[in-house]
Design a protein around this motif. Structure first.
Motif, mmCIF file in Angstrom:
data_model
loop_
_atom_site.group_PDB
_atom_site.id
_atom_site.type_symbol
_atom_site.label_atom_id
_atom_site.label_comp_id
_atom_site.label_asym_id
_atom_site.label_seq_id
_atom_site.Cartn_x
_atom_site.Cartn_y
_atom_site.Cartn_z
ATOM 1 N N ASP A 188 0.915 -1.349 0.049
ATOM 2 C CA ASP A 188 0.046 0.078 -0.231
ATOM 3 C C ASP A 188 0.905 1.168 -0.025
ATOM 4 O O ASP A 188 0.964 1.961 0.901
ATOM 5 N N ASN A 189 1.397 1.516 -0.843
ATOM 6 C CA ASN A 189 2.236 2.735 -0.921
ATOM 7 C C ASN A 189 1.991 3.309 -2.715
ATOM 8 O O ASN A 189 1.852 2.502 -3.621
ATOM 9 N N THR A 190 2.421 4.429 -3.000
ATOM 10 C CA THR A 190 2.054 5.066 -4.209
ATOM 11 C C THR A 190 3.261 4.622 -5.302
ATOM 12 O O THR A 190 2.911 4.551 -6.493
ATOM 13 N N ALA A 191 4.337 4.365 -4.773
ATOM 14 C CA ALA A 191 5.578 3.963 -5.538
ATOM 15 C C ALA A 191 5.159 2.761 -6.182
ATOM 16 O O ALA A 191 5.242 2.363 -7.387
ATOM 17 N N TRP A 192 4.677 1.594 -5.307
ATOM 18 C CA TRP A 192 4.190 0.323 -5.976
ATOM 19 C C TRP A 192 3.062 0.532 -6.663
ATOM 20 O O TRP A 192 3.183 -0.187 -7.929
ATOM 21 N N GLU A 193 2.153 1.122 -6.536
ATOM 22 C CA GLU A 193 0.930 1.391 -7.290
ATOM 23 C C GLU A 193 1.413 1.877 -8.711
ATOM 24 O O GLU A 193 0.840 1.427 -9.776
ATOM 25 N N GLN A 194 2.413 2.892 -8.773
ATOM 26 C CA GLN A 194 2.722 3.418 -10.138
ATOM 27 C C GLN A 194 3.484 2.359 -10.769
ATOM 28 O O GLN A 194 3.134 2.364 -12.058
ATOM 29 N N THR A 195 4.244 1.468 -10.348
ATOM 30 C CA THR A 195 4.994 0.629 -10.965
ATOM 31 C C THR A 195 3.902 -0.460 -11.241
ATOM 32 O O THR A 195 4.132 -1.035 -12.627
ATOM 33 N N ALA A 196 3.159 -1.013 -10.502
ATOM 34 C CA ALA A 196 2.357 -1.987 -10.992
ATOM 35 C C ALA A 196 1.427 -1.727 -11.962
ATOM 36 O O ALA A 196 1.043 -2.336 -12.972
ATOM 37 N N ARG A 197 0.890 -0.634 -11.877
ATOM 38 C CA ARG A 197 -0.176 -0.131 -12.928
ATOM 39 C C ARG A 197 0.855 -0.009 -14.311
ATOM 40 O O ARG A 197 -0.001 -0.169 -15.318
ATOM 41 N N ALA A 198 1.997 0.580 -14.429
ATOM 42 C CA ALA A 198 2.520 0.640 -15.474
ATOM 43 C C ALA A 198 3.063 -0.472 -16.319
ATOM 44 O O ALA A 198 2.883 -0.750 -17.433
ATOM 45 N N ASN A 199 3.157 -1.385 -15.344
ATOM 46 C CA ASN A 199 3.550 -2.838 -16.064
ATOM 47 C C ASN A 199 2.425 -3.463 -16.494
ATOM 48 O O ASN A 199 2.465 -4.442 -17.393
ATOM 49 N N ILE A 200 1.128 -3.249 -15.919
ATOM 50 C CA ILE A 200 0.022 -3.864 -16.523
ATOM 51 C C ILE A 200 -0.231 -3.129 -17.888
ATOM 52 O O ILE A 200 -0.628 -3.946 -18.831
ATOM 53 N N LEU A 201 -0.068 -2.024 -18.060
ATOM 54 C CA LEU A 201 -0.076 -1.515 -19.332
ATOM 55 C C LEU A 201 0.987 -1.843 -20.461
ATOM 56 O O LEU A 201 0.555 -2.280 -21.479
ATOM 57 N N ASP A 202 2.134 -2.050 -19.752
ATOM 58 C CA ASP A 202 3.108 -2.649 -20.730
ATOM 59 C C ASP A 202 2.826 -4.124 -21.224
ATOM 60 O O ASP A 202 2.792 -4.288 -22.187
ATOM 61 N N PHE A 203 2.266 -4.803 -20.233
ATOM 62 C CA PHE A 203 1.943 -6.227 -20.659
ATOM 63 C C PHE A 203 0.669 -6.187 -21.397
ATOM 64 O O PHE A 203 0.657 -7.212 -22.310
ATOM 65 N N ARG A 204 -0.336 -5.254 -21.050
ATOM 66 C CA ARG A 204 -1.436 -5.351 -22.132
ATOM 67 C C ARG A 204 -1.089 -5.098 -23.702
ATOM 68 O O ARG A 204 -1.698 -5.718 -24.498
ATOM 69 N N THR A 205 -0.053 -4.423 -24.027
ATOM 70 C CA THR A 205 0.410 -4.512 -25.203
ATOM 71 C C THR A 205 0.777 -5.557 -26.033
ATOM 72 O O THR A 205 0.335 -6.105 -26.946
ATOM 73 N N GLU A 206 1.336 -6.514 -25.029
ATOM 74 C CA GLU A 206 1.769 -7.956 -25.583
ATOM 75 C C GLU A 206 0.609 -8.849 -25.654
ATOM 76 O O GLU A 206 0.422 -9.465 -26.605
ATOM 77 N N PHE A 207 -0.345 -8.712 -24.664
ATOM 78 C CA PHE A 207 -1.668 -9.388 -24.695
ATOM 79 C C PHE A 207 -2.359 -9.169 -25.939
ATOM 80 O O PHE A 207 -3.165 -10.236 -26.427
#
Length: 280
Positions: A169-188
């Protein structure tokens, strides 16, 4: 493997130009042909020679070079890639222009020796390689030191690691996790219906309410922040700068690099690596 969006007229024109320039760049002797076999009005191979080398019909190949509204299969594109001696990055560009997804046998291949050497050569900086499914395919000693619970797991996958505990539960993790979801979505999106990718999304959705919510939201997210803080269980808080790049010879891979953002972090990591090197 599914198709990417059909190529537009502009993309078909780009594809035609690309094929013509790759054909013109090859000398007959590059592919074992007699350079003196008849007078050549233009440099490079003839269309007939590319068609023969690839096993693709001459009419079909001519239509591609004429920007006709035809969509070649992945097998045809791979045959043309071999016939034109394309590099991996050129082959990916060919598939992109044609609106066809790369064969998973190409993008899921093991990391080559050159990429592995590059990752090792980045020491003392932390470096690791992600495949299109965000599996960790290679890493160096600094990555093993700082991210041991990721790279040492039986099935190292960055998304599994990020979403293994929704208690973060911290902003840094949330930014990183959300950005990686977006990056992965391009591959998906490039692999609609691919069982391996669908299974990973189903697994993460079942195990992580946050992943399930964010994945379903289809949100547009800013790029992952460059500055990161990692609280290591023995080394304490580390301040790092992160970057991602794609190896030119294997552009389906992601090379992640993290370097110290301040002198204290640089010293801490260097001393820890020295201890590992000395067996301490």
């Amino acid at each position: 493997m599914g198709l990417t969006p059909p190529p537009s007229a502009a993309r078909r024109s780009e594809l035609a130009d690309f094929l013509r320039t790759r054909r013109a760049a090859l000398r007959p002797e590059d592919v074992g042909l007699d350079p003196g076999g008849g007078r050549r009005r233009t440099p490079g191979l003839r269309r007939e020679e590319v068609a023969q080398r690839s096993g693709v019909g001459l009419s079909w190949y001519t239509w591609l070079e004429q920007s006709r509204d035809v969509t070649p299969s992945a097998q045809v594109l791979q045959a043309l890639s071999r016939a034109l001696l394309l590099s991996p990055s050129e082959e990916q560009h060919l598939f992109t222009l044609a609106g066809v997804a790369l064969d998973p046998a190409v993008t899921d291949a093991p990391v080559d020796a050159e990429t592995t050497a590059l990752v090792e050569g980045l020491l003392p900086h932390l470096a690791f390689v992600l495949g299109p499914r965000f599996d960790v395919l290679a890493h160096n000693r600094a990555a093993a030191l700082i991210m041991a619970d990721l790279v040492s797991s039986p099935r190292p996958n960055l998304l599994r690691w990020l979403f293994k505990d929704d208690g973060w539960d911290n902003t840094a993790w949330e930014q990183t996790a959300r950005a990686n979801i977006l990056d992965f979505r391009t591959e998906f999106a490039r692999r609609p219906g691919d069982p391996a990718y669908v299974a990973l999304v189903d697994e993460l959705s079942a195990g992580s309410p946050r992943f399930r919510e964010w994945w379903a939201g289809h949100d547009v997210q800013a790029m992952e922040p460059a500055a990161k803080q990692i609280t290591h269980r023995t080394l304490g808080r580390l301040h790092l700068l992160a970057a991602q790049t794609r190896p030119a010879h294997a552009p389906w891979l992601r090379l992640r690099i993290l370097v110290p953002a301040d002198p204290a972090t640089r010293t801490t990591i260097a001393q820890a690596l020295d201890q590992v090197q000395d067996g301490g």
